[in-house]
Design a protein around this motif. Structure first.
Motif, PDB file in Angstrom:
ATOM      1  N   TRP A 317      19.645  -8.782   2.761  1.00  0.00           N
ATOM      2  CA  TRP A 317      20.253  -9.844   3.700  1.00  0.00           C
ATOM      3  C   TRP A 317      20.611 -11.540   2.999  1.00  0.00           C
ATOM      4  O   TRP A 317      21.285 -12.054   3.196  1.00  0.00           O
ATOM      5  CB  TRP A 317      19.368 -10.186   5.233  1.00  0.00           C
ATOM      6  N   VAL A 318      19.220 -11.795   2.334  1.00  0.00           N
ATOM      7  CA  VAL A 318      19.406 -13.291   1.821  1.00  0.00           C
ATOM      8  C   VAL A 318      20.944 -13.475   0.984  1.00  0.00           C
ATOM      9  O   VAL A 318      21.506 -14.337   1.423  1.00  0.00           O
ATOM     10  CB  VAL A 318      18.276 -13.458   0.957  1.00  0.00           C
ATOM     11  N   GLU A 319      20.948 -12.789  -0.177  1.00  0.00           N
ATOM     12  CA  GLU A 319      21.727 -12.327  -0.820  1.00  0.00           C
ATOM     13  C   GLU A 319      23.307 -12.437  -0.119  1.00  0.00           C
ATOM     14  O   GLU A 319      24.070 -12.914  -0.127  1.00  0.00           O
ATOM     15  CB  GLU A 319      22.055 -10.874  -1.829  1.00  0.00           C
ATOM     16  N   ARG A 320      23.389 -11.514   0.811  1.00  0.00           N
ATOM     17  CA  ARG A 320      24.069 -11.338   1.604  1.00  0.00           C
ATOM     18  C   ARG A 320      24.860 -12.643   2.438  1.00  0.00           C
ATOM     19  O   ARG A 320      26.314 -13.261   2.247  1.00  0.00           O
ATOM     20  CB  ARG A 320      24.726  -9.957   2.752  1.00  0.00           C
ATOM     21  N   ALA A 321      24.030 -13.359   3.670  1.00  0.00           N
ATOM     22  CA  ALA A 321      24.105 -14.627   3.656  1.00  0.00           C
ATOM     23  C   ALA A 321      24.390 -15.681   2.722  1.00  0.00           C
ATOM     24  O   ALA A 321      25.591 -16.599   3.247  1.00  0.00           O
ATOM     25  CB  ALA A 321      23.187 -15.050   4.896  1.00  0.00           C
ATOM     26  N   LEU A 322      23.736 -15.788   1.384  1.00  0.00           N
ATOM     27  CA  LEU A 322      24.724 -16.770   0.621  1.00  0.00           C
ATOM     28  C   LEU A 322      26.048 -17.007   0.356  1.00  0.00           C
ATOM     29  O   LEU A 322      26.593 -17.767  -0.187  1.00  0.00           O
ATOM     30  CB  LEU A 322      23.618 -16.638  -0.646  1.00  0.00           C
ATOM     31  N   ASN A 323      26.434 -15.508  -0.067  1.00  0.00           N
ATOM     32  CA  ASN A 323      27.498 -15.304  -0.611  1.00  0.00           C
ATOM     33  C   ASN A 323      29.293 -15.330   0.387  1.00  0.00           C
ATOM     34  O   ASN A 323      29.918 -14.866   0.329  1.00  0.00           O
ATOM     35  CB  ASN A 323      27.517 -13.700  -1.587  1.00  0.00           C
ATOM     36  N   ASP A 324      28.410 -14.465   1.543  1.00  0.00           N
ATOM     37  CA  ASP A 324      29.494 -14.783   3.350  1.00  0.00           C
ATOM     38  C   ASP A 324      29.630 -16.593   2.778  1.00  0.00           C
ATOM     39  O   ASP A 324      29.065 -16.948   3.931  1.00  0.00           O
ATOM     40  CB  ASP A 324      28.552 -13.677   3.538  1.00  0.00           C
ATOM     41  N   PRO A 325      31.038 -16.688   3.450  1.00  0.00           N
ATOM     42  CA  PRO A 325      31.622 -17.718   4.168  1.00  0.00           C
ATOM     43  C   PRO A 325      31.214 -18.212   5.071  1.00  0.00           C
ATOM     44  O   PRO A 325      31.003 -18.942   5.977  1.00  0.00           O
ATOM     45  CB  PRO A 325      32.649 -17.634   3.405  1.00  0.00           C
ATOM     46  N   ALA A 326      31.353 -17.036   5.829  1.00  0.00           N
ATOM     47  CA  ALA A 326      31.515 -16.627   7.496  1.00  0.00           C
ATOM     48  C   ALA A 326      30.025 -17.537   7.782  1.00  0.00           C
ATOM     49  O   ALA A 326      30.611 -17.836   9.194  1.00  0.00           O
ATOM     50  CB  ALA A 326      31.583 -15.669   7.641  1.00  0.00           C
ATOM     51  N   THR A 327      29.654 -16.866   7.153  1.00  0.00           N
ATOM     52  CA  THR A 327      27.706 -17.616   7.944  1.00  0.00           C
ATOM     53  C   THR A 327      27.930 -18.942   7.660  1.00  0.00           C
ATOM     54  O   THR A 327      27.425 -18.951   8.729  1.00  0.00           O
ATOM     55  CB  THR A 327      26.133 -17.295   6.792  1.00  0.00           C
ATOM     56  N   THR A 328      28.182 -19.602   6.973  1.00  0.00           N
ATOM     57  CA  THR A 328      28.222 -20.793   6.893  1.00  0.00           C
ATOM     58  C   THR A 328      28.845 -21.708   8.095  1.00  0.00           C
ATOM     59  O   THR A 328      28.669 -22.260   9.579  1.00  0.00           O
ATOM     60  CB  THR A 328      28.105 -21.065   5.014  1.00  0.00           C
ATOM     61  N   ALA A 329      29.926 -21.092   8.024  1.00  0.00           N
ATOM     62  CA  ALA A 329      30.805 -22.123   9.171  1.00  0.00           C
ATOM     63  C   ALA A 329      30.655 -21.832   9.428  1.00  0.00           C
ATOM     64  O   ALA A 329      30.872 -22.272  11.890  1.00  0.00           O
ATOM     65  CB  ALA A 329      32.624 -20.509   8.842  1.00  0.00           C
ATOM     66  N   THR A 330      29.389 -20.325  10.139  1.00  0.00           N
ATOM     67  CA  THR A 330      29.591 -19.749  12.001  1.00  0.00           C
ATOM     68  C   THR A 330      28.494 -21.105  12.286  1.00  0.00           C
ATOM     69  O   THR A 330      27.714 -21.597  13.425  1.00  0.00           O
ATOM     70  CB  THR A 330      28.864 -18.339  12.240  1.00  0.00           C
ATOM     71  N   VAL A 331      27.528 -20.526  11.331  1.00  0.00           N
ATOM     72  CA  VAL A 331      26.203 -22.113  10.991  1.00  0.00           C
ATOM     73  C   VAL A 331      27.063 -23.989  11.307  1.00  0.00           C
ATOM     74  O   VAL A 331      26.264 -24.038  12.752  1.00  0.00           O
ATOM     75  CB  VAL A 331      25.838 -22.205  10.211  1.00  0.00           C
TER      76      VAL A 331
END
Length: 532
Positions: A317-331
């Protein structure tokens, strides 16, 4: 001691509550406020006094909560600020000469932040529109004009340095902050992941120590209500401390961790919302408790939630979140929704300017106080202090199990939350007070037995009154839920009414009987939706 203070920050919590973090996060904003108006921190422990002193804030310290309340009143403040809704603050909430303001101890989607007990306060300082949306959705009969948006003033504080025990990274590993919350005092607040997810999350991150460095920061209340949660917390700490790859168990105040971390794993908790301001990725857990109230109108309805059965895959889960630009945009997008800027258009700090407005607008005059009389704790309280919390909860649950049946479905439910002995006239009036059978929740075991005996010996009263013993907030919540009632009536005006007044989805009506206990016409009456 200062004869008068415009603003009091009231922190009467005992050392046992381990809530000092709530004071620490306000010392920066209070110091900035103190440059404009007189401010005093009123506390009841040496630890709290030391915290205020270290921040250069004026303070007074009582030897206990009762003396702290007296000292706060003696300062005759225009405004009193509270970081929590600790129900034992009830005596000072009753004073109508001050404006009472809930400043909270962090922005979050916990049901605590939008529980009916906010009605005890004249105003609520909120971070932004999301807080108002939560309150609008959850709290009935509440005037939203009492919400004052101030952003998150702590974001204006300098970032503190890490503790000396923390050694900065000397490699390229990503720093994972796992900051779970505690078990909560009510089932609906049981958001924490320590017991359900914790060990597997930690094992998963440690298994990839070549990629990740773990910082583990549990909530300081962890294990205070449920022993098994404390035991799970200890197992996690021991595992991390015994690992050779320089992971860290953090017992310091929250504030420096976001600056050195690349991603955070957390629960429904205030730290999740402080993290939003960083714009960095986040992984959120789903509460294992099915009765936990989850507000899905915010970020917890937007991001995927890690269930307990998925905790062993935490590193993925951590790896996916670190590599997914959409997660940062959502935050980043949700950060703007939760927080408005803490500065107004003229660059003034909203917390400071709004508090100054309340000070200037309050022209009420404090009554003269009688000299403080120190009363030691009662024998009952002295005995209670000797018992661990788990033991006290077990005793209360056992008493309820032995003496109670389940609360019947009913359109009427009432609380008699006082130790005052019910008179014969009061018992006779009970028969006339209700047009249908009522479930009567009673906090005093002795009064429960008295009223139970009265119903057993009086068939007419028995047809009207079904008495039930309740000994804590959770048992009140359970009884109300079982009844299905939409209105909760209060037959006495007592501090313990807080156990009912914190519940949402009900109309709270103060219905004192003519022969019932006398009550003070104090500020606490604002917490009821209706007075009969």
């Amino acid at each position: 001691m200062t004869q008068h203070s415009d603003v009091v920050f009231f922190f009467g919590d005992s050392a046992e509550r381990k809530s000092l973090y709530q004071l620490r996060q306000w010392v920066g904003p209070l110091a900035r406020l103190a440059a404009k108006v007189s401010v005093t921190v009123v506390c009841s422990t040496v630890q709290a006094a030391d915290t205020a002193k270290a921040a250069g804030l004026p303070f007074v310290k009582g030897t206990n909560l009762a003396e702290a309340i007296y000292l706060a009143k003696s300062l005759k403040p225009k405004v009193i600020l509270y970081p929590n809704m600790f129900y034992e603050n009830y005596p000072i909430w009753g004073e109508g000469s001050a404006k009472h303001v809930f400043v909270s101890h962090g922005e979050s989607d916990k049901s605590y932040m939008s529980q009916n007990a906010i009605k005890f306060f004249d105003y609520l300082y909120v971070a932004g529109d999301m807080a108002i949306s939560r309150i609008r959705q959850n709290v009935q009969y509440f005037d939203l004009s009492r919400c004052i948006k101030i952003g998150r003033p702590q974001l204006l504080d300098p970032v503190p340095a890490p503790p000396k025990k923390f050694v900065a990274n000397t490699d390229q590993r990503k720093v994972v902050l796992y900051a779970p919350t505690w078990e909560g005092s009510l089932i609906q607040n049981r958001y924490g992941s320590v017991a359900s997810h914790g060990l597997q999350i930690v094992e998963s991150i440690l298994s990839k120590s070549d990629q990740f460095r773990l910082v583990y920061k549990p909530h300081p209340f962890t294990g205070s209500m449920i022993t098994s949660w404390g035991e799970a917390n200890d197992r996690i700490k021991n595992l991390i401390r015994s690992h050779p790859s320089n992971h860290f168990v953090d017992e310091s105040a929250f504030g420096w961790q976001p600056a050195i971390s690349d991603i955070m794993i957390t629960d429904v908790s205030a730290v999740a919302y402080d993290w939003l301001a960083t714009g960095k990725p986040i992984v959120l857990t789903k509460p294992a408790e099915p009765q936990a109230e989850l507000f899905t109108g915010g970020i917890f309805g937007e991001l995927p939630l890690m269930q307990a059965t998925q905790a062993a895959e935490a590193a993925n889960w951590v790896e996916r979140a670190l590599n997914d630009p959409a997660t940062t945009a959502t935050v980043s997008a949700w950060s703007k929704k939760y927080y408005q800027p803490a500065l107004d258009s003229k660059g003034q700090e909203l917390f400071v300017t709004e508090t100054m407005k309340l000070v200037q607008a309050n022209t009420a005059v404090w009554p003269e106080l009688k000299p403080f009389k120190a009363n030691g704790p009662s024998l009952k309280k002295r005995i209670a202090r000797l018992l661990p919390l788990d033991t006290k909860l077990f005793i209360s649950k056992s008493m309820e199990f032995l003496l109670n049946g389940s609360v019947a479905k009913s359109s009427q439910i009432a609380l008699y939350m006082t130790g005052a002995k019910p008179s014969q006239a009061f018992l006779a009036e009970l028969d006339q007070a209700f047009d249908a059978k009522v479930s009567l929740l009673i906090i005093s075991p002795l009064n429960f037995l008295r009223i139970k005996l009265a119903t057993l010996t009086n068939p007419k009263l028995r047809r009207k009154i079904s008495p039930h013993l309740v000994t804590n907030a959770q048992s009140v919540a359970t009884a109300v839920q079982q009844s299905g009632a939409k209105k909760l009536m209060y037959l006495s005006h007592s501090m313990d009414n807080h156990f009912g007044l914190r519940l949402n989805g009900l109309k709270h009506t103060f219905t004192p009987l003519a022969h019932g206990p006398k009550y003070n016409q104090d500020h606490n009456l604002v917490a009821y939706d209706d007075h009969n």
